[in-house]
Motif scaffolding. Structure first.
Motif, PDB file in Angstrom:
ATOM      1  N   TYR A  99      18.554  50.220  26.269  1.00  0.00           N
ATOM      2  CA  TYR A  99      17.918  50.879  25.500  1.00  0.00           C
ATOM      3  C   TYR A  99      18.787  51.509  24.270  1.00  0.00           C
ATOM      4  O   TYR A  99      18.117  52.240  23.394  1.00  0.00           O
ATOM      5  CB  TYR A  99      17.299  52.138  26.267  1.00  0.00           C
ATOM      6  N   ALA A 100      19.871  51.213  24.338  1.00  0.00           N
ATOM      7  CA  ALA A 100      21.034  51.735  23.297  1.00  0.00           C
ATOM      8  C   ALA A 100      20.298  51.568  21.819  1.00  0.00           C
ATOM      9  O   ALA A 100      20.958  52.363  20.863  1.00  0.00           O
ATOM     10  CB  ALA A 100      22.570  51.218  23.414  1.00  0.00           C
ATOM     11  N   THR A 101      19.761  50.581  21.511  1.00  0.00           N
ATOM     12  CA  THR A 101      19.329  50.502  20.149  1.00  0.00           C
ATOM     13  C   THR A 101      18.250  50.937  19.906  1.00  0.00           C
ATOM     14  O   THR A 101      17.405  50.842  18.656  1.00  0.00           O
ATOM     15  CB  THR A 101      19.245  48.917  19.765  1.00  0.00           C
ATOM     16  N   SER A 102      17.565  51.890  20.486  1.00  0.00           N
ATOM     17  CA  SER A 102      16.132  52.600  20.476  1.00  0.00           C
ATOM     18  C   SER A 102      16.665  53.936  20.336  1.00  0.00           C
ATOM     19  O   SER A 102      17.486  54.439  21.304  1.00  0.00           O
ATOM     20  CB  SER A 102      15.238  52.476  21.506  1.00  0.00           C
ATOM     21  N   VAL A 103      16.012  54.904  19.674  1.00  0.00           N
ATOM     22  CA  VAL A 103      16.085  56.346  19.631  1.00  0.00           C
ATOM     23  C   VAL A 103      14.877  57.107  19.543  1.00  0.00           C
ATOM     24  O   VAL A 103      14.062  56.337  19.209  1.00  0.00           O
ATOM     25  CB  VAL A 103      16.936  56.829  18.415  1.00  0.00           C
ATOM     26  N   GLU A 104      14.812  58.282  20.070  1.00  0.00           N
ATOM     27  CA  GLU A 104      13.570  59.154  20.116  1.00  0.00           C
ATOM     28  C   GLU A 104      14.084  60.145  18.917  1.00  0.00           C
ATOM     29  O   GLU A 104      14.987  60.659  18.900  1.00  0.00           O
ATOM     30  CB  GLU A 104      13.296  59.689  21.315  1.00  0.00           C
ATOM     31  N   THR A 105      13.263  60.763  18.104  1.00  0.00           N
ATOM     32  CA  THR A 105      13.099  61.333  17.001  1.00  0.00           C
ATOM     33  C   THR A 105      12.257  62.551  16.938  1.00  0.00           C
ATOM     34  O   THR A 105      11.384  62.416  17.581  1.00  0.00           O
ATOM     35  CB  THR A 105      13.049  60.874  15.425  1.00  0.00           C
ATOM     36  N   SER A 106      12.602  63.613  16.394  1.00  0.00           N
ATOM     37  CA  SER A 106      11.898  64.945  16.241  1.00  0.00           C
ATOM     38  C   SER A 106      12.187  65.569  15.224  1.00  0.00           C
ATOM     39  O   SER A 106      13.357  65.468  14.758  1.00  0.00           O
ATOM     40  CB  SER A 106      12.022  65.645  17.910  1.00  0.00           C
ATOM     41  N   VAL A 107      11.275  66.720  14.925  1.00  0.00           N
ATOM     42  CA  VAL A 107      11.418  67.523  13.720  1.00  0.00           C
ATOM     43  C   VAL A 107      11.060  68.954  14.230  1.00  0.00           C
ATOM     44  O   VAL A 107       9.893  69.033  14.722  1.00  0.00           O
ATOM     45  CB  VAL A 107      10.934  67.029  12.496  1.00  0.00           C
ATOM     46  N   TYR A 108      11.679  69.885  13.916  1.00  0.00           N
ATOM     47  CA  TYR A 108      11.296  71.395  14.161  1.00  0.00           C
ATOM     48  C   TYR A 108      11.495  72.077  12.963  1.00  0.00           C
ATOM     49  O   TYR A 108      12.775  72.241  12.356  1.00  0.00           O
ATOM     50  CB  TYR A 108      11.887  72.054  15.468  1.00  0.00           C
ATOM     51  N   GLY A 141       7.158  61.079  20.227  1.00  0.00           N
ATOM     52  CA  GLY A 141       6.041  61.658  21.040  1.00  0.00           C
ATOM     53  C   GLY A 141       5.366  62.970  20.462  1.00  0.00           C
ATOM     54  O   GLY A 141       6.152  63.670  20.053  1.00  0.00           O
ATOM     55  N   ILE A 142       4.124  62.986  19.953  1.00  0.00           N
ATOM     56  CA  ILE A 142       3.512  63.978  19.525  1.00  0.00           C
ATOM     57  C   ILE A 142       2.312  64.486  20.340  1.00  0.00           C
ATOM     58  O   ILE A 142       1.381  63.858  20.664  1.00  0.00           O
ATOM     59  CB  ILE A 142       2.678  63.475  18.101  1.00  0.00           C
ATOM     60  N   THR A 163      -1.615  56.537  23.917  1.00  0.00           N
ATOM     61  CA  THR A 163      -1.553  57.893  24.023  1.00  0.00           C
ATOM     62  C   THR A 163      -1.449  58.157  25.536  1.00  0.00           C
ATOM     63  O   THR A 163      -2.287  57.642  26.494  1.00  0.00           O
ATOM     64  CB  THR A 163      -2.793  58.721  23.706  1.00  0.00           C
ATOM     65  N   PHE A 164      -0.607  58.973  26.099  1.00  0.00           N
ATOM     66  CA  PHE A 164      -0.681  59.385  27.324  1.00  0.00           C
ATOM     67  C   PHE A 164      -1.478  60.474  27.729  1.00  0.00           C
ATOM     68  O   PHE A 164      -1.393  61.477  27.030  1.00  0.00           O
ATOM     69  CB  PHE A 164       0.870  60.057  27.962  1.00  0.00           C
ATOM     70  N   ARG A 165      -2.620  60.571  28.399  1.00  0.00           N
ATOM     71  CA  ARG A 165      -3.700  61.393  28.438  1.00  0.00           C
ATOM     72  C   ARG A 165      -3.189  62.376  29.622  1.00  0.00           C
ATOM     73  O   ARG A 165      -2.621  62.241  30.727  1.00  0.00           O
ATOM     74  CB  ARG A 165      -4.801  60.797  29.030  1.00  0.00           C
ATOM     75  N   GLU A 166      -3.313  63.562  29.314  1.00  0.00           N
ATOM     76  CA  GLU A 166      -3.290  64.824  30.190  1.00  0.00           C
ATOM     77  C   GLU A 166      -1.795  64.700  30.802  1.00  0.00           C
ATOM     78  O   GLU A 166      -1.744  64.977  32.014  1.00  0.00           O
ATOM     79  CB  GLU A 166      -4.262  64.866  31.183  1.00  0.00           C
ATOM     80  N   VAL A 177      -0.209  63.147  24.858  1.00  0.00           N
ATOM     81  CA  VAL A 177       0.974  62.995  23.869  1.00  0.00           C
ATOM     82  C   VAL A 177       0.851  61.597  23.441  1.00  0.00           C
ATOM     83  O   VAL A 177       0.623  60.456  24.200  1.00  0.00           O
ATOM     84  CB  VAL A 177       2.397  63.074  24.770  1.00  0.00           C
ATOM     85  N   ALA A 178       0.690  61.280  22.073  1.00  0.00           N
ATOM     86  CA  ALA A 178       0.760  60.278  21.385  1.00  0.00           C
ATOM     87  C   ALA A 178       1.828  59.594  21.285  1.00  0.00           C
ATOM     88  O   ALA A 178       2.780  60.417  20.488  1.00  0.00           O
ATOM     89  CB  ALA A 178      -0.157  60.312  20.283  1.00  0.00           C
ATOM     90  N   TRP A 179       2.040  58.222  21.230  1.00  0.00           N
ATOM     91  CA  TRP A 179       3.425  57.946  21.037  1.00  0.00           C
ATOM     92  C   TRP A 179       3.497  57.073  19.937  1.00  0.00           C
ATOM     93  O   TRP A 179       2.515  56.084  19.822  1.00  0.00           O
ATOM     94  CB  TRP A 179       4.071  57.085  22.389  1.00  0.00           C
ATOM     95  N   TYR A 180       4.459  57.050  19.130  1.00  0.00           N
ATOM     96  CA  TYR A 180       4.561  56.468  17.986  1.00  0.00           C
ATOM     97  C   TYR A 180       5.863  55.580  17.745  1.00  0.00           C
ATOM     98  O   TYR A 180       6.887  55.987  18.361  1.00  0.00           O
ATOM     99  CB  TYR A 180       4.344  57.380  16.831  1.00  0.00           C
TER     100      TYR A 180
END
Length: 184
Positions: A99-108, A141-142, A163-166, A177-180
């Motif tokens: 999975y090293a060529t994939s990242v998860e991103t987030s903003v706060y 994941g949103i 989307t992962f429901r509940e 959580v909806a995955w993009y």
């Protein structure tokens, strides 16, 4: 105080930022379902997280700042000469080597800094910094509903995967959580 967009700067995060970054994150822990942490964290609890984001490489921490009131141009690291407005990260998507060529991103974004384009500026800087890295995909994941985050991610080329429901329970209810995904 209304800031001009040119006053906002984005730089790599440093250890001196940890207290303010933790305060921003804890707002979302206490007040929203955006994160599934359920209890506020102390800065010491987040130190390893901060240190896992070096200035280079695929796992980055970018911090948006503006001069603190009354300090002129400001050049510090969250120590009084600047005010931290938010942060964006890229981190491991999964722990296994393939999975090293994939990242998860987030903003706060700080609660009082919303609707100023800070998230857009952070993501723009983050993705430019990642452009020369050996990366193939970014994921986000949103927690739903969150139209502002969906708009931000869509603007940057993310597309909805499913989307992962509940999938998480917080504040006495279940959240989707909806995955993009975005090609890098």
């Amino acid at each position: 105080m209304t800031s001009k967009p040119t006053e906002v700067q984005v730089r790599p995060g440093v250890e001196a930022d940890l207290g303010v970054l933790t305060e921003i994150y804890n707002h979302y822990v206490r007040e929203t379902a955006i994160t599934f942490d359920t209890a506020p964290l102390a800065p010491r609890d987040r130190l390893s997280w901060l240190l896992s984001h070096p200035e280079d490489g695929p796992h980055r921490l970018m911090v948006a700042t503006e001069p603190a009131p009354g300090t002129g141009t400001g050049t510090g690291t969250g120590t009084g000469t600047e005010r931290i407005l938010g942060y964006a990260t890229s981190g491991p998507h999964r722990a296994r080597p393939a999975y090293a060529t994939s990242v998860e991103t987030s903003v706060y974004v700080a609660p009082d800094a919303g609707r100023r384009g800070i998230g857009t500026l952070l993501y723009d800087t983050l993705f430019k910094a990642l452009a020369d890295e050996d990366l193939h995909r970014a994921y986000a994941g949103i927690t739903q509903p969150n139209e502002a985050s969906v708009r931000l991610h869509t603007r940057f080329g993310f597309r909805h995967l499913g989307t992962f429901r509940e999938v998480g329970r917080k504040f006495g209810r279940y959240w989707d959580v909806a995955w993009y995904e975005k090609e890098l």
